[in-house]
Design an enzyme around this catalytic site. Structure first.
Site, short mmCIF file in Angstrom:
data_model
loop_
_atom_site.label_atom_id
_atom_site.label_comp_id
_atom_site.label_asym_id
_atom_site.label_seq_id
_atom_site.Cartn_x
_atom_site.Cartn_y
_atom_site.Cartn_z
N GLN A 9 28.36 17.57 -39.24
CA GLN A 9 28.61 18.53 -40.32
C GLN A 9 29.49 17.92 -41.40
O GLN A 9 29.21 18.03 -42.60
CB GLN A 9 29.27 19.82 -39.77
CG GLN A 9 29.36 20.92 -40.82
CD GLN A 9 30.31 22.06 -40.47
OE1 GLN A 9 31.06 22.00 -39.50
NE2 GLN A 9 30.29 23.11 -41.26
N ASP A 32 27.92 3.50 -31.47
CA ASP A 32 28.31 4.46 -30.44
C ASP A 32 29.79 4.22 -30.18
O ASP A 32 30.19 3.11 -29.82
CB ASP A 32 27.48 4.22 -29.17
CG ASP A 32 27.76 5.27 -28.10
OD1 ASP A 32 28.92 5.75 -28.01
OD2 ASP A 32 26.83 5.60 -27.34
N ILE A 33 30.60 5.25 -30.35
CA ILE A 33 32.06 5.06 -30.27
C ILE A 33 32.51 4.68 -28.86
O ILE A 33 33.61 4.15 -28.69
CB ILE A 33 32.80 6.32 -30.78
CG1 ILE A 33 34.24 5.99 -31.15
CG2 ILE A 33 32.73 7.46 -29.77
CD1 ILE A 33 34.91 7.00 -32.03
N TYR A 72 38.49 20.31 -25.40
CA TYR A 72 38.49 19.89 -26.82
C TYR A 72 39.94 19.76 -27.31
O TYR A 72 40.32 18.74 -27.90
CB TYR A 72 37.73 20.94 -27.63
CG TYR A 72 37.64 20.67 -29.12
CD1 TYR A 72 36.92 19.58 -29.61
CD2 TYR A 72 38.24 21.53 -30.04
CE1 TYR A 72 36.81 19.36 -30.98
CE2 TYR A 72 38.13 21.33 -31.40
CZ TYR A 72 37.41 20.24 -31.87
OH TYR A 72 37.30 20.02 -33.23
N LYS A 76 42.21 16.55 -28.54
CA LYS A 76 42.83 16.51 -29.88
C LYS A 76 44.32 16.18 -29.79
O LYS A 76 44.83 15.38 -30.56
CB LYS A 76 42.61 17.84 -30.61
CG LYS A 76 41.17 18.06 -31.05
CD LYS A 76 40.68 16.93 -31.93
CE LYS A 76 39.26 17.08 -32.40
NZ LYS A 76 38.72 15.87 -33.01
P1 NAD Z 1 29.66 17.40 -35.51
O1 NAD Z 1 29.49 17.85 -34.11
O2 NAD Z 1 28.88 18.07 -36.57
O3 NAD Z 1 29.40 15.85 -35.62
C1 NAD Z 1 29.91 14.95 -34.67
C2 NAD Z 1 29.22 13.62 -34.86
O4 NAD Z 1 29.65 12.77 -33.77
C3 NAD Z 1 27.70 13.67 -34.83
O5 NAD Z 1 27.20 12.91 -35.92
C4 NAD Z 1 27.33 12.99 -33.51
O6 NAD Z 1 26.10 12.29 -33.58
C5 NAD Z 1 28.50 12.04 -33.38
N1 NAD Z 1 28.70 11.53 -32.01
C6 NAD Z 1 28.66 12.19 -30.84
N2 NAD Z 1 28.83 11.32 -29.82
C7 NAD Z 1 29.03 10.10 -30.40
C8 NAD Z 1 29.24 8.80 -29.88
N3 NAD Z 1 29.28 8.56 -28.56
N4 NAD Z 1 29.39 7.78 -30.75
C9 NAD Z 1 29.32 7.98 -32.09
N5 NAD Z 1 29.08 9.17 -32.63
C10 NAD Z 1 28.94 10.23 -31.78
O7 NAD Z 1 31.23 17.47 -35.81
P2 NAD Z 1 31.95 17.65 -37.23
O8 NAD Z 1 32.10 19.09 -37.46
O9 NAD Z 1 31.33 16.79 -38.24
O10 NAD Z 1 33.40 17.11 -36.83
C11 NAD Z 1 33.88 15.84 -37.18
C12 NAD Z 1 35.33 15.75 -36.72
O11 NAD Z 1 36.10 16.80 -37.34
C13 NAD Z 1 35.53 15.93 -35.22
O12 NAD Z 1 36.62 15.16 -34.80
C14 NAD Z 1 35.88 17.40 -35.11
O13 NAD Z 1 36.62 17.66 -33.94
C15 NAD Z 1 36.72 17.58 -36.34
N6 NAD Z 1 36.81 18.97 -36.76
C16 NAD Z 1 35.72 19.63 -37.23
C17 NAD Z 1 35.84 20.95 -37.61
C18 NAD Z 1 34.66 21.74 -38.13
O14 NAD Z 1 34.79 22.96 -38.31
N7 NAD Z 1 33.55 21.10 -38.44
C19 NAD Z 1 37.08 21.59 -37.52
C20 NAD Z 1 38.16 20.90 -37.00
C21 NAD Z 1 38.03 19.57 -36.64
C1 AKB Z 2 35.33 24.19 -33.38
O1 AKB Z 2 35.22 25.43 -33.52
O2 AKB Z 2 35.26 23.60 -32.30
C2 AKB Z 2 35.65 23.40 -34.62
C3 AKB Z 2 37.12 23.30 -34.80
C4 AKB Z 2 37.87 24.38 -35.46
O3 AKB Z 2 37.71 22.34 -34.36
N1 AKB Z 2 35.01 24.02 -35.74
#
Ligand code: NAD
Ligand code: AKB
Length: 321
Positions: free
Chosen positions: A12, A54-55, A143, A147
Site C-alpha cells: 500500500q 526478499d528481506i 505485529y 514494531k
Molecule cells: P503492505 O502489506 O501493503 O505491504 C507490505 C509489503 O511487504 C508488500 O509489498 C509485500 O510483498 C512485502 N513483503 C512481505 N514479505 C516480504 C519479504 N519476505 N521480503 C520482502 N518484502 C516482503 O504494507 P504497507 O501498508 O505498505 O506497510 C508498509 C510498512 O508501513 C510496514 O512496516 C507497516 O507495518 C507500516 N505501517 C503501515 C500502515 C498502514 O496503514 N498501511 C500503518 C502503520 C505502519
Molecule cells: C494495521 O492496521 O495493521 C496497520 C497499522 C495501523 O499499523 N494499518
C-alpha cells in the site's frame, strides 16, 4: 544524488512512495524491491529499476545495495496486524529477522534506514488519549511486538554502530491507489469503496472505536521529511509519533454521507480486529515530531474525504462530482 532501495515496494505504501521518491530524486536510482509471488508488475516496477529482494535473504539485500550503490533503504516489508495474528512466525521473520538483515547490510555498507513503526506498537496499558512520545509500550499483538522490537533494534544500531536509522509511527493509512494489506485500520479505506460503488458498508468495528488515521499524501511526505531532517535536531529517532486525525466508524460514516447522501452502513463485527483496535490508542500526541523536524499534516477528515471520493469515482468509473 541519492540511491534508494525500497524493500516491499509493491504494498500500500511502497506502490506510492516509490513513484514519489523517483519524482523527488530524479537524478538518483530508486530501486523497487519486490518478492516473487507478490504483485510484481505495475507502476513501481515498470517506471524504474526493480530487483527481487526478499528481506529474509540478507544476500539479496546486499547484492541490490552493491549493484545500485544504495545509500538509503526504505524498509516497508511487514505482515500487517490482522494477518500477522494468523501467522505470528512469519510476522516475526519478516518484521524482525528481515529488519536485522537490513540493519546488518546497512552497517557494513553505510546506508541510512527508514523502517516504519505503527500505532500498533502500543498496547492496552498505554495512555489511550494524547498518547505521549515516550510512554508504556506493551502491545498484545505479534505485529506490535515486532514494531517495538524494531524500534529498539534500530535505536541500538544508531547508538552502537552509527547507522542513520529513523522512523515514524504511522497511523492507519487511507489511500485510493493500492488496497491495504490486512490490517486493523483497513475499514477506513474499504468504507470509501462501498460508498462509491453504492453498496451498504459492513463495518467490522463497533461505534466508539477511535484510532489515529492519515491520508497517504501526508504519510509519504512524512517518510521523506524525516529522512531529510537535520540530524542535530533529532532527540528521538525510532520512532516518532505522527498524527493527522482520529475518528470512529460513526464519524467517518457521517462525513461520507455529507457527500454521498443515502449511503448505508451496518455493523458486522470482526472479533479479531475489534480486539486489536481496542488495545490501540485513540489519538497520539505528535509534539516531538513537530518540534524536532517540523512535522505538520495537511489533510483533515473533510479534505481527505473529498479527495478520496473524487479519485475513487474516477478509478471505478463512477460519474464524478
Ligand atoms: P503492505 O502489506 O501493503 O505491504 C507490505 C509489503 O511487504 C508488500 O509489498 C509485500 O510483498 C512485502 N513483503 C512481505 N514479505 C516480504 C519479504 N519476505 N521480503 C520482502 N518484502 C516482503 O504494507 P504497507 O501498508 O505498505 O506497510 C508498509 C510498512 O508501513 C510496514 O512496516 C507497516 O507495518 C507500516 N505501517 C503501515 C500502515 C498502514 O496503514 N498501511 C500503518 C502503520 C505502519
Ligand atoms: C494495521 O492496521 O495493521 C496497520 C497499522 C495501523 O499499523 N494499518
Amino acid at each position: 544524488m541519492k540511491n534508494i532501495l525500497i524493500i516491499g515496494a509493491t504494498g500500500q505504501i511502497g506502490s506510492e512512495l516509490t513513484l514519489k521518491l523517483r519524482e523527488h530524486y530524479p537524478h538518483g536510482n530508486v530501486v523497487a524491491g519486490y518478492i516473487c509471488g507478490a504483485n510484481h508488475f505495475g507502476p513501481p516496477l515498470d517506471s524504474g529499476p526493480a530487483e527481487e529482494v526478499d528481506i529474509t535473504n540478507a544476500q539479496q539485500i546486499a547484492d541490490a545495495v552493491d549493484k545500485y550503490k544504495i545509500d538509503t533503504i526504505y524498509n516497508l516489508a511487514a505482515i500487517l496486524s490482522a494477518v500477522a495474528e494468523t501467522n505470528p512466525q512469519l510476522a516475526w521473520n519478516v518484521g524482525v529477522g528481515g529488519l536485522y538483515n537490513t540493519l546488518e547490510v546497512a552497517r557494513e555498507k553505510g546506508c541510512a534506514v527508514f523502517t516504519p513503526s505503527s500505532i500498533g506498537s502500543f498496547g492496552p496499558s498505554t495512555p489511550a488519549d494524547g498518547t505521549p512520545q515516550d510512554t508504556i509500550q506493551r502491545p498484545e499483538t505479534i505485529y506490535g511486538v515486532t514494531k517495538v522490537t524494531g524500534e529498539l533494534l534500530s535505536d541500538y544500531y544508531a547508538r552502537r554502530y552509527g547507522v542513520d536509522t529513523r522512523s515514524v509511527r504511522f497511523p492507519g493509512l487511507i489511500s485510493y491507489k493500492t488496497l491495504p494489506g490486512g490490517g486493523t485500520t483497513d475499514y477506513a479505506v474499504d468504507i470509501y469503496y462501498s460508498a462509491v460503488r453504492g453498496e451498504t458498508f459492513k463495518c467490522p468495528l463497533k461505534p466508539g472505536t477511535f484510532m489515529d488515521m492519515m491520508y497517504m499524501p501526508d504519510a509519504l511526505r512524512a517518510a521523506i521529511e524525516i529522512m531529510e531532517a537535520d540530524p542535530s535536531r533529532l532527540v528521538h529517532r525510532n520512532s516518532f509519533n505522527i498524527a493527522a486525525m482520529s475518528f470512529d466508524p460513526e464519524i467517518i460514516y457521517k462525513k461520507i454521507c455529507e457527500y454521498v447522501p443515502g449511503f448505508k452502513m451496518e455493523y458486522e463485527l470482526d472479533p479479531l480486529r475489534q480486539k486489536i483496535a481496542d488495545s490501540w490508542p485513540n489519538s497520539l500526541d505528535d509534539t516531538c515530531a513537530r518540534e524536532e523536524w517540523g512535522w505538520k499534516p495537511e489533510f483533515d477528515l473533510d479534505a481527505m474525504t473529498r479527495d478520496m471520493l473524487h479519485h475513487l469515482r474516477k478509478k471505478l468509473g463512477v460519474a464524478n462530482d
